[in-house]
Design a protein around this motif. Structure first.
Motif, PDB file in Angstrom:
ATOM      1  N   ALA A  24       0.832  -1.205   0.000  1.00 51.30           N
ATOM      2  CA  ALA A  24       0.000   0.000   0.000  1.00 51.30           C
ATOM      3  C   ALA A  24       0.864   1.251   0.000  1.00 51.30           C
ATOM      4  O   ALA A  24       0.579   2.214  -0.720  1.00 51.30           O
ATOM      5  CB  ALA A  24      -0.939  -0.005   1.201  1.00 51.30           C
ATOM      6  N   ALA A  25       1.931   1.244   0.800  1.00 50.84           N
ATOM      7  CA  ALA A  25       2.842   2.388   0.834  1.00 50.84           C
ATOM      8  C   ALA A  25       3.508   2.574  -0.524  1.00 50.84           C
ATOM      9  O   ALA A  25       3.695   3.702  -0.979  1.00 50.84           O
ATOM     10  CB  ALA A  25       3.890   2.204   1.927  1.00 50.84           C
ATOM     11  N   GLY A  26       3.851   1.472  -1.178  1.00 49.60           N
ATOM     12  CA  GLY A  26       4.438   1.565  -2.513  1.00 49.60           C
ATOM     13  C   GLY A  26       3.454   2.181  -3.498  1.00 49.60           C
ATOM     14  O   GLY A  26       3.826   3.045  -4.295  1.00 49.60           O
ATOM     15  N   GLY A  27       2.212   1.759  -3.428  1.00 50.13           N
ATOM     16  CA  GLY A  27       1.183   2.322  -4.304  1.00 50.13           C
ATOM     17  C   GLY A  27       0.956   3.799  -4.049  1.00 50.13           C
ATOM     18  O   GLY A  27       0.779   4.586  -4.982  1.00 50.13           O
ATOM     19  N   ARG A  28       0.988   4.180  -2.781  1.00 48.33           N
ATOM     20  CA  ARG A  28       0.820   5.598  -2.428  1.00 48.33           C
ATOM     21  C   ARG A  28       2.037   6.416  -2.856  1.00 48.33           C
ATOM     22  O   ARG A  28       1.898   7.568  -3.244  1.00 48.33           O
ATOM     23  CB  ARG A  28       0.532   5.752  -0.944  1.00 48.33           C
ATOM     24  N   SER A  29       3.222   5.816  -2.810  1.00 47.90           N
ATOM     25  CA  SER A  29       4.421   6.513  -3.293  1.00 47.90           C
ATOM     26  C   SER A  29       4.311   6.758  -4.799  1.00 47.90           C
ATOM     27  O   SER A  29       4.622   7.854  -5.281  1.00 47.90           O
ATOM     28  CB  SER A  29       5.683   5.700  -2.982  1.00 47.90           C
ATOM     29  N   VAL A  30       3.864   5.752  -5.529  1.00 47.45           N
ATOM     30  CA  VAL A  30       3.674   5.909  -6.977  1.00 47.45           C
ATOM     31  C   VAL A  30       2.611   6.971  -7.248  1.00 47.45           C
ATOM     32  O   VAL A  30       2.816   7.866  -8.087  1.00 47.45           O
ATOM     33  CB  VAL A  30       3.286   4.572  -7.648  1.00 47.45           C
ATOM     34  N   LEU A  31       1.480   6.908  -6.550  1.00 46.65           N
ATOM     35  CA  LEU A  31       0.398   7.867  -6.758  1.00 46.65           C
ATOM     36  C   LEU A  31       0.865   9.291  -6.481  1.00 46.65           C
ATOM     37  O   LEU A  31       0.571  10.209  -7.243  1.00 46.65           O
ATOM     38  CB  LEU A  31      -0.807   7.519  -5.882  1.00 46.65           C
ATOM     39  N   SER A  32       1.595   9.484  -5.393  1.00 51.42           N
ATOM     40  CA  SER A  32       2.117  10.811  -5.074  1.00 51.42           C
ATOM     41  C   SER A  32       3.028  11.310  -6.186  1.00 51.42           C
ATOM     42  O   SER A  32       2.938  12.465  -6.617  1.00 51.42           O
ATOM     43  CB  SER A  32       2.881  10.778  -3.743  1.00 51.42           C
ATOM     44  N   GLY A  33       3.901  10.434  -6.686  1.00 52.20           N
ATOM     45  CA  GLY A  33       4.787  10.809  -7.781  1.00 52.20           C
ATOM     46  C   GLY A  33       4.035  11.140  -9.055  1.00 52.20           C
ATOM     47  O   GLY A  33       4.331  12.131  -9.729  1.00 52.20           O
ATOM     48  N   VAL A  34       3.043  10.317  -9.394  1.00 52.61           N
ATOM     49  CA  VAL A  34       2.251  10.560 -10.606  1.00 52.61           C
ATOM     50  C   VAL A  34       1.540  11.906 -10.515  1.00 52.61           C
ATOM     51  O   VAL A  34       1.575  12.705 -11.458  1.00 52.61           O
ATOM     52  CB  VAL A  34       1.236   9.415 -10.850  1.00 52.61           C
ATOM     53  N   LEU A  35       0.901  12.173  -9.377  1.00 51.73           N
ATOM     54  CA  LEU A  35       0.195  13.444  -9.219  1.00 51.73           C
ATOM     55  C   LEU A  35       1.148  14.633  -9.306  1.00 51.73           C
ATOM     56  O   LEU A  35       0.823  15.647  -9.929  1.00 51.73           O
ATOM     57  CB  LEU A  35      -0.573  13.477  -7.894  1.00 51.73           C
ATOM     58  N   LEU A  36       2.321  14.503  -8.693  1.00 49.07           N
ATOM     59  CA  LEU A  36       3.270  15.607  -8.776  1.00 49.07           C
ATOM     60  C   LEU A  36       3.815  15.742 -10.197  1.00 49.07           C
ATOM     61  O   LEU A  36       3.987  16.862 -10.696  1.00 49.07           O
ATOM     62  CB  LEU A  36       4.419  15.436  -7.781  1.00 49.07           C
ATOM     63  N   GLY A  37       4.051  14.630 -10.877  1.00 41.90           N
ATOM     64  CA  GLY A  37       4.485  14.684 -12.271  1.00 41.90           C
ATOM     65  C   GLY A  37       3.465  15.386 -13.159  1.00 41.90           C
ATOM     66  O   GLY A  37       3.817  16.232 -13.986  1.00 41.90           O
ATOM     67  N   LEU A  38       2.194  15.045 -12.961  1.00 41.93           N
ATOM     68  CA  LEU A  38       1.121  15.723 -13.705  1.00 41.93           C
ATOM     69  C   LEU A  38       1.115  17.209 -13.403  1.00 41.93           C
ATOM     70  O   LEU A  38       1.040  18.050 -14.302  1.00 41.93           O
ATOM     71  CB  LEU A  38      -0.242  15.131 -13.334  1.00 41.93           C
ATOM     72  N   GLY A  39       1.182  17.529 -12.114  1.00 46.97           N
ATOM     73  CA  GLY A  39       1.138  18.926 -11.702  1.00 46.97           C
ATOM     74  C   GLY A  39       2.304  19.730 -12.227  1.00 46.97           C
ATOM     75  O   GLY A  39       2.135  20.851 -12.715  1.00 46.97           O
ATOM     76  N   VAL A  40       3.499  19.176 -12.149  1.00 42.86           N
ATOM     77  CA  VAL A  40       4.693  19.894 -12.614  1.00 42.86           C
ATOM     78  C   VAL A  40       4.669  20.060 -14.136  1.00 42.86           C
ATOM     79  O   VAL A  40       4.949  21.146 -14.651  1.00 42.86           O
ATOM     80  CB  VAL A  40       5.981  19.175 -12.151  1.00 42.86           C
ATOM     81  N   ALA A  41       4.327  19.003 -14.862  1.00 40.54           N
ATOM     82  CA  ALA A  41       4.272  19.104 -16.325  1.00 40.54           C
ATOM     83  C   ALA A  41       3.219  20.124 -16.763  1.00 40.54           C
ATOM     84  O   ALA A  41       3.463  20.928 -17.673  1.00 40.54           O
ATOM     85  CB  ALA A  41       3.981  17.743 -16.942  1.00 40.54           C
ATOM     86  N   ALA A  42       2.069  20.107 -16.108  1.00 38.30           N
ATOM     87  CA  ALA A  42       1.022  21.075 -16.438  1.00 38.30           C
ATOM     88  C   ALA A  42       1.461  22.492 -16.084  1.00 38.30           C
ATOM     89  O   ALA A  42       1.203  23.442 -16.838  1.00 38.30           O
ATOM     90  CB  ALA A  42      -0.270  20.716 -15.712  1.00 38.30           C
ATOM     91  N   PHE A  43       2.152  22.642 -14.949  1.00 38.63           N
ATOM     92  CA  PHE A  43       2.648  23.955 -14.549  1.00 38.63           C
ATOM     93  C   PHE A  43       3.650  24.498 -15.565  1.00 38.63           C
ATOM     94  O   PHE A  43       3.585  25.666 -15.958  1.00 38.63           O
ATOM     95  CB  PHE A  43       3.298  23.878 -13.159  1.00 38.63           C
ATOM     96  N   VAL A  44       4.569  23.654 -16.002  1.00 37.29           N
ATOM     97  CA  VAL A  44       5.563  24.085 -16.989  1.00 37.29           C
ATOM     98  C   VAL A  44       4.868  24.447 -18.304  1.00 37.29           C
ATOM     99  O   VAL A  44       5.165  25.490 -18.911  1.00 37.29           O
ATOM    100  CB  VAL A  44       6.642  22.999 -17.213  1.00 37.29           C
TER     101      VAL A  44
END
Length: 154
Positions: A11-31
């Motif tokens: 579960a922690a691994g899945g949450r780590s991936v989810l956190s990364g995916v959301l931040l990746g989306l956010g950063v790419a959209a911000f750029v």
């Protein structure tokens, strides 16, 4: 080790991936929003209407990317607090999220829905190829990190 420990780690691994995916989306959209919409004025999120509608669409796009970023950081803080953060999975998710956003933008929004193009009044093919190749590289790099991290866990 309790029976629930492997499930908690997964579960922690899945949450780590989810956190990364959301931040990746956010950063790419911000750029995208900052560089191509605001600084270069190449396009708006929605270019099929007036410039005012384009600005409103940019604002909504920026708000959604900001919410994804905030959600990612809350997840990350919770993982760190629980000492459950898994950096390789997070980085893989971040690259996957950024590349996924970029590929979605370049294929669905630019070509399928035609909400906007990267640029107007120029030959767009070099821009499209560059945009989508960078997206594919990000996705492959993220997938490689995720596979390696998963193999290490086994």
């Amino acid at each position: 080790m309790s029976v629930d420990a492997p499930r908690a780690r997964e579960a922690a691994g899945g949450r780590s991936v989810l956190s990364g995916v959301l931040l990746g989306l956010g950063v790419a959209a911000f750029v995208d929003e900052t560089v191509f919409h605001q600084l270069l004025h190449w396009h708006h999120f929605y270019d099929k209407s007036t410039p005012a509608a384009g600005l409103v669409s940019d604002g909504l796009f920026h708000a959604v990317s900001w919410f994804a970023t905030i959600a990612a950081l809350f997840l990350l803080a919770d993982l760190r607090r629980r000492a459950a953060f898994r950096a390789p999975l997070w980085w893989g998710g971040l690259l996957l999220g950024a590349g996924g956003f970029q590929l979605y933008d370049g294929t669905v929004q630019h070509k399928l829905l035609r909400l906007h193009q990267i640029r107007y009044h120029v030959a767009v093919a070099p821009y499209d190829w560059t945009w989508n190749i960078v997206a594919a590289v990000l996705i492959v790099a993220g997938a490689v990190l995720l596979v390696r991290a998963s193999r290490r866990d086994r």
